[in-house]
Design a protein around this motif. Structure first.
Motif, PDB file in Angstrom:
ATOM      1  N   ILE A   1       5.554  -7.984  15.225  1.00  0.00           N
ATOM      2  CA  ILE A   1       6.077  -6.985  14.298  1.00  0.00           C
ATOM      3  C   ILE A   1       4.954  -6.449  13.415  1.00  0.00           C
ATOM      4  O   ILE A   1       4.107  -7.215  12.944  1.00  0.00           O
ATOM      5  CB  ILE A   1       7.189  -7.591  13.408  1.00  0.00           C
ATOM      6  CG1 ILE A   1       8.367  -8.064  14.283  1.00  0.00           C
ATOM      7  CG2 ILE A   1       7.686  -6.587  12.377  1.00  0.00           C
ATOM      8  CD1 ILE A   1       9.497  -8.703  13.503  1.00  0.00           C
ATOM      9  N   GLU A   2       4.968  -5.152  13.220  1.00  0.00           N
ATOM     10  CA  GLU A   2       4.023  -4.480  12.327  1.00  0.00           C
ATOM     11  C   GLU A   2       4.063  -5.145  10.952  1.00  0.00           C
ATOM     12  O   GLU A   2       5.128  -5.336  10.373  1.00  0.00           O
ATOM     13  CB  GLU A   2       4.466  -3.022  12.193  1.00  0.00           C
ATOM     14  CG  GLU A   2       3.386  -2.051  11.831  1.00  0.00           C
ATOM     15  CD  GLU A   2       2.620  -1.595  13.070  1.00  0.00           C
ATOM     16  OE1 GLU A   2       1.397  -1.837  13.112  1.00  0.00           O
ATOM     17  OE2 GLU A   2       3.241  -1.020  13.989  1.00  0.00           O
TER      18      GLU A   2
ATOM     19  N   ASP B   1       3.156  -4.042   8.011  1.00  0.00           N
ATOM     20  CA  ASP B   1       3.449  -3.249   6.815  1.00  0.00           C
ATOM     21  C   ASP B   1       4.924  -2.900   6.647  1.00  0.00           C
ATOM     22  O   ASP B   1       5.326  -2.373   5.608  1.00  0.00           O
ATOM     23  CB  ASP B   1       2.600  -1.966   6.810  1.00  0.00           C
ATOM     24  CG  ASP B   1       2.917  -1.079   7.998  1.00  0.00           C
ATOM     25  OD1 ASP B   1       3.427  -1.610   9.003  1.00  0.00           O
ATOM     26  OD2 ASP B   1       2.658   0.134   7.923  1.00  0.00           O
ATOM     27  N   LEU B   2       5.762  -3.200   7.631  1.00  0.00           N
ATOM     28  CA  LEU B   2       7.195  -2.920   7.486  1.00  0.00           C
ATOM     29  C   LEU B   2       7.806  -3.851   6.438  1.00  0.00           C
ATOM     30  O   LEU B   2       7.704  -5.067   6.564  1.00  0.00           O
ATOM     31  CB  LEU B   2       7.917  -3.124   8.822  1.00  0.00           C
ATOM     32  CG  LEU B   2       7.750  -2.036   9.877  1.00  0.00           C
ATOM     33  CD1 LEU B   2       8.312  -2.506  11.220  1.00  0.00           C
ATOM     34  CD2 LEU B   2       8.439  -0.753   9.429  1.00  0.00           C
ATOM     35  N   PRO B   3       8.427  -3.307   5.399  1.00  0.00           N
ATOM     36  CA  PRO B   3       9.032  -4.160   4.367  1.00  0.00           C
ATOM     37  C   PRO B   3      10.189  -4.973   4.953  1.00  0.00           C
ATOM     38  O   PRO B   3      11.020  -4.429   5.682  1.00  0.00           O
ATOM     39  CB  PRO B   3       9.572  -3.152   3.339  1.00  0.00           C
ATOM     40  CG  PRO B   3       8.893  -1.861   3.645  1.00  0.00           C
ATOM     41  CD  PRO B   3       8.575  -1.874   5.096  1.00  0.00           C
TER      42      PRO B   3
ATOM     43  N   LEU C   1      13.669  -3.752   7.024  1.00  0.00           N
ATOM     44  CA  LEU C   1      13.797  -4.180   8.418  1.00  0.00           C
ATOM     45  C   LEU C   1      15.148  -4.857   8.662  1.00  0.00           C
ATOM     46  O   LEU C   1      15.846  -4.554   9.630  1.00  0.00           O
ATOM     47  CB  LEU C   1      12.656  -5.136   8.731  1.00  0.00           C
ATOM     48  CG  LEU C   1      12.200  -5.167  10.172  1.00  0.00           C
ATOM     49  CD1 LEU C   1      10.741  -5.520  10.246  1.00  0.00           C
ATOM     50  CD2 LEU C   1      13.030  -6.141  10.957  1.00  0.00           C
TER      51      LEU C   1
END
Lengths: 191, 191
Positions: free
Chosen positions: A145-146, A148-150, A154
């Motif tokens: 998972i990236e 920077d995704l909060p 998510l």
DNA sequence: ATTTTTAGTTACACATGTGTCACTTTGGAT
DNA sequence: ATCCAAAGTGACACATGTGTAACTAAAAAT
């Protein structure tokens, strides 16, 4: 001792669930519930002081069941399999999201009983999110998972997507299959 | 001729929107609305026969605005840019999804006026979906989108995801950025 | 069998919302 | 100035929902 009951708590919660999903908090009435159970309204008031207490008790029960189901994910599984089983479970409990939304609308009117139950609920709420956050964190550190995704966005995304209205009457399995695909990979093809 | 109005239709619809989103259909009352507008309930009944008519008129207006916005996507743009502008527009009108859900709950009670307005709404509804379906179709034939994903599920997914509750108070632009990312690519990294 | 205990019902007082109607207010037209 | 048309109000009848209290029903304990 005493007379046989005409309805079980199980039946009551089942009807409550059906009605609260159909009509929302403001639309939900003890009258409808009583009719569904073939009893008088007053019979229900024998067990719950008021509508709000009934709803909170229902939600706590619902939450308990969900929590039990969610906490039984084997820790050792590889990431993608864990995600799969978790999504499957969230899919099974897809109503929970809607139900928890209602909780925020229930007025406590300063009644300590209700306030207590609400606090209990939000505690379980956090408890529920813990394994999810944990999994997301694992996904991030393992490179799935990236970074920077909060986290909260998510999770919101997953819960929100899971409850896509299946208006066309697709069978459940198919609906889950495609929903999972969308959640994991989005609408674009992986080139 | 006649006295000056204390409230405009614009104000009325603005308050209606706020209230209906907060409280849902059953919770929405003419009383609250009147209070917000600093008029008596009866003043509102001068313009609308009843609550349901008011709500339907509000929805039709809301739909008109959305439709106008959606129909202005330049046809020539490349697929990904079209998707981007469209997502942006859906994001701006994110309440519409919720509002349209309410429409299904409004009872017509056999009143021809209400039935007519409902029919009008569902016509516009289809009108709204047309460019979206078209775009999805384009995406499929140009190889951007998996062919086997059912169109309605895909659109449901987009609308549902767009309205992730932004509980943590992230700023709108950021929220849109990440939401778009999730819709397009899902939660997994493109390896 | 009769007492006790729990379940359930009927009927009430109260609160809130709807839609209507006779009335008042206000501003432009005459 | 007074008339009239549109805008707004207060009060009413009605409907629906809440929560309670006095009552009845039934099953187990004595």
């Amino acid at each position: 001792m005493g007379r046989d009951r005409k309805f079980s708590t199980f039946d009551l919660f089942l009807c409550t669930k059906k009605l609260i999903i159909q009509t929302g908090y403001e639309g939900f009435t003890i009258g409808q519930l009583a009719t569904q159970l073939n009893v008088s309204r007053a019979a229900i008031y024998k067990y719950y002081q008021n509508k709000d207490e009934l709803l909170l008790d229902f939600m706590i029960e619902e939450m308990k069941n969900t929590l039990k189901s969610f906490s039984s994910i084997p820790e050792e599984l590889p990431f993608l399999e864990k995600v799969n089983t978790l999504l499957q479970k969230i899919f099974m409990y897809k109503d929970l999201h809607l139900i928890l939304g209602i909780q925020e609308v229930i007025p406590t009117k300063g009644a300590p009983l209700l306030e207590g139950k609400k606090r209990h609920l939000s505690l379980m709420h956090r408890e529920l999110y813990k394994p999810l956050i944990h999994l997301v964190q694992q996904g991030k550190s393992e490179g799935y998972i990236e970074m920077d995704l909060p986290n909260d966005l998510l999770l919101g995304f997953i819960f929100q997507s899971i409850s896509i209205p299946n208006h066309s009457g697709m069978d459940t399995e198919k609906a889950f299959f495609y929903t999972k695909k969308l959640i994991l990979n989005g609408i674009l093809k992986n080139k």
